[in-house]
Motif scaffolding. Sequence first.
Motif, PDB file in Angstrom:
ATOM      1  N   GLY A  90      66.306  10.194 -30.716  1.00 53.69           N
ATOM      2  CA  GLY A  90      66.958   9.930 -32.006  1.00 53.69           C
ATOM      3  C   GLY A  90      66.547  10.931 -33.054  1.00 53.69           C
ATOM      4  O   GLY A  90      65.681  11.786 -32.828  1.00 53.69           O
ATOM      5  N   PRO A  91      67.144  10.846 -34.241  1.00 55.95           N
ATOM      6  CA  PRO A  91      66.833  11.781 -35.321  1.00 55.95           C
ATOM      7  C   PRO A  91      65.360  11.711 -35.723  1.00 55.95           C
ATOM      8  O   PRO A  91      64.758  10.633 -35.737  1.00 55.95           O
ATOM      9  CB  PRO A  91      67.740  11.312 -36.476  1.00 55.95           C
ATOM     10  CG  PRO A  91      68.796  10.487 -35.835  1.00 55.95           C
ATOM     11  CD  PRO A  91      68.164   9.859 -34.638  1.00 55.95           C
ATOM     12  N   ARG A  92      64.799  12.858 -36.051  1.00 51.95           N
ATOM     13  CA  ARG A  92      63.411  12.918 -36.519  1.00 51.95           C
ATOM     14  C   ARG A  92      63.381  12.846 -38.042  1.00 51.95           C
ATOM     15  O   ARG A  92      64.160  13.505 -38.718  1.00 51.95           O
ATOM     16  CB  ARG A  92      62.740  14.202 -36.038  1.00 51.95           C
ATOM     17  CG  ARG A  92      62.574  14.277 -34.531  1.00 51.95           C
ATOM     18  CD  ARG A  92      61.803  15.510 -34.138  1.00 51.95           C
ATOM     19  NE  ARG A  92      61.427  15.471 -32.733  1.00 51.95           N
ATOM     20  CZ  ARG A  92      60.549  16.309 -32.182  1.00 51.95           C
ATOM     21  NH1 ARG A  92      59.978  17.248 -32.933  1.00 51.95           N
ATOM     22  NH2 ARG A  92      60.252  16.211 -30.901  1.00 51.95           N
ATOM     23  N   THR A 152      65.809  13.101 -42.723  1.00 50.08           N
ATOM     24  CA  THR A 152      65.899  13.827 -41.456  1.00 50.08           C
ATOM     25  C   THR A 152      66.046  15.329 -41.695  1.00 50.08           C
ATOM     26  O   THR A 152      65.814  16.127 -40.787  1.00 50.08           O
ATOM     27  CB  THR A 152      67.102  13.340 -40.632  1.00 50.08           C
ATOM     28  OG1 THR A 152      68.298  13.482 -41.411  1.00 50.08           O
ATOM     29  CG2 THR A 152      66.935  11.882 -40.223  1.00 50.08           C
ATOM     30  N   ALA A 153      66.440  15.700 -42.905  1.00 50.31           N
ATOM     31  CA  ALA A 153      66.655  17.111 -43.235  1.00 50.31           C
ATOM     32  C   ALA A 153      65.337  17.764 -43.640  1.00 50.31           C
ATOM     33  O   ALA A 153      64.591  17.218 -44.448  1.00 50.31           O
ATOM     34  CB  ALA A 153      67.663  17.237 -44.372  1.00 50.31           C
ATOM     35  N   PRO A 183      57.069  14.764 -37.384  1.00 51.35           N
ATOM     36  CA  PRO A 183      58.019  13.646 -37.416  1.00 51.35           C
ATOM     37  C   PRO A 183      57.298  12.308 -37.423  1.00 51.35           C
ATOM     38  O   PRO A 183      56.217  12.167 -36.866  1.00 51.35           O
ATOM     39  CB  PRO A 183      58.844  13.833 -36.138  1.00 51.35           C
ATOM     40  CG  PRO A 183      57.978  14.670 -35.241  1.00 51.35           C
ATOM     41  CD  PRO A 183      57.162  15.541 -36.126  1.00 51.35           C
ATOM     42  N   LEU A 184      57.914  11.323 -38.099  1.00 54.09           N
ATOM     43  CA  LEU A 184      57.240  10.063 -38.354  1.00 54.09           C
ATOM     44  C   LEU A 184      57.214   9.130 -37.151  1.00 54.09           C
ATOM     45  O   LEU A 184      56.195   8.505 -36.870  1.00 54.09           O
ATOM     46  CB  LEU A 184      57.905   9.364 -39.544  1.00 54.09           C
ATOM     47  CG  LEU A 184      57.841  10.129 -40.871  1.00 54.09           C
ATOM     48  CD1 LEU A 184      58.607   9.390 -41.951  1.00 54.09           C
ATOM     49  CD2 LEU A 184      56.400  10.355 -41.303  1.00 54.09           C
ATOM     50  N   TYR A 241      54.108   4.331 -34.469  1.00 48.15           N
ATOM     51  CA  TYR A 241      54.633   4.324 -35.831  1.00 48.15           C
ATOM     52  C   TYR A 241      56.150   4.348 -35.777  1.00 48.15           C
ATOM     53  O   TYR A 241      56.742   5.103 -34.996  1.00 48.15           O
ATOM     54  CB  TYR A 241      54.107   5.567 -36.564  1.00 48.15           C
ATOM     55  CG  TYR A 241      54.167   5.499 -38.070  1.00 48.15           C
ATOM     56  CD1 TYR A 241      53.234   4.771 -38.793  1.00 48.15           C
ATOM     57  CD2 TYR A 241      55.154   6.174 -38.773  1.00 48.15           C
ATOM     58  CE1 TYR A 241      53.265   4.725 -40.178  1.00 48.15           C
ATOM     59  CE2 TYR A 241      55.196   6.136 -40.156  1.00 48.15           C
ATOM     60  CZ  TYR A 241      54.250   5.409 -40.853  1.00 48.15           C
ATOM     61  OH  TYR A 241      54.284   5.353 -42.227  1.00 48.15           O
ATOM     62  N   VAL A 242      56.770   3.502 -36.599  1.00 46.17           N
ATOM     63  CA  VAL A 242      58.230   3.485 -36.661  1.00 46.17           C
ATOM     64  C   VAL A 242      58.705   4.394 -37.791  1.00 46.17           C
ATOM     65  O   VAL A 242      59.432   5.363 -37.577  1.00 46.17           O
ATOM     66  CB  VAL A 242      58.775   2.059 -36.862  1.00 46.17           C
ATOM     67  CG1 VAL A 242      60.308   2.084 -36.946  1.00 46.17           C
ATOM     68  CG2 VAL A 242      58.331   1.156 -35.716  1.00 46.17           C
ATOM     69  N   ASP A 243      58.280   4.102 -39.015  1.00 43.13           N
ATOM     70  CA  ASP A 243      58.696   4.894 -40.168  1.00 43.13           C
ATOM     71  C   ASP A 243      57.911   4.408 -41.384  1.00 43.13           C
ATOM     72  O   ASP A 243      57.359   3.299 -41.378  1.00 43.13           O
ATOM     73  CB  ASP A 243      60.197   4.742 -40.430  1.00 43.13           C
ATOM     74  CG  ASP A 243      60.757   5.828 -41.331  1.00 43.13           C
ATOM     75  OD1 ASP A 243      61.099   6.912 -40.804  1.00 43.13           O
ATOM     76  OD2 ASP A 243      60.838   5.618 -42.541  1.00 43.13           O
TER      77      ASP A 243
END
Length: 338
Positions: free
Chosen positions: A156-158, A202-203, A235-236, A257-259
């Motif tokens: 998925g997106p970072r 994500t950017a 990335p988180l 870790y999720v976010d």
Amino acid sequence: MIDLLVAGGGPAGLATAIHAALTGMEAVVIEPRPGPVDKACGEGIMPRGVRHLRALGVEPAGHQLGGIRYVDGTHRAQAAFRDGSGLGVRRTVLSAALYRRAFELGVRIVPGKVGEVHQGPESVTAAGLRARWLVAADGLHSPLRRALGLDLAAPGPRRYGLRRHYRMAPWSDFVEVHWSRQGEAYVTPVADDLVGVAVLSTARHPYATCLDRFPELAARLHEDAAANAVRGAGPLRQRVRGRVAGRVLLVGDAAGYVDALTGEGIALALASAEAAVRCLRAGRPQEYERAWRRLSRRQRLLTRALLRAGSRPETSRLIVPVAARMPGVFAAAVHALR
């Protein structure tokens, strides 16, 4: 042989060592950086995190937080904390307070890196020290977690985070979360004259470019008020196969870790530190995995739900308006993370 070796002198590692010392265990922390340690962090601690700090005998100076406010254009949704105040606190101030408490309790903090880990049936050896147990609290991109084969791919997106402080009086005692189609900005008062602003997205753009996506917020923040340089993290998302590997336990961000979206990182790290020491003290390390999942369950579910909604244009624009129309639901969500 010492009782507990802790890899990492961040909040999770120091809290683990303090909990161990409070129960009579001998703890040693290995940390390569001189304290106090700074990092990119939203710096808001939820009420349950504040309670955990007090139980450790740690009360860092900061700014009292009254609740959470979501902002998206003209839409507002806010909810006050029901059971105590949160705390906005500079990461360096929190780190220094934890270091002081650890020293008071006789915790040794040794400069260096853990390096290779060797486990036996009764002990674990690392950094030239032999201990009954090892806690890996070495951060989001934990080298120990990777060495133990506990990393999993995170599809998925970072997402990445950038944080900066501004020398100005806070305009609110609430943590403000500003939403846009490209990410979120978190405003946390951390002192009477200092505000932290973290941007998640994500950017991978410069901080100023990310901030321009929040015109109302950007208008409040002037470049000449910037108090320090921008710090980044990511990335988180970090997926983990498990949090127990023999005589090694993962605590804090190293445990997965999720976010940063819900701001529960510090509170969860403190709670998991206590759970890890409780399991080790009882001689039942295998119970830590279940304890961690129970402690983090609500945070993981809510964070994933918000991430899914925020990643789609058709739903991201509805998050704050819906929260504003359903204040009871929004308050219940905030209280669930308390």
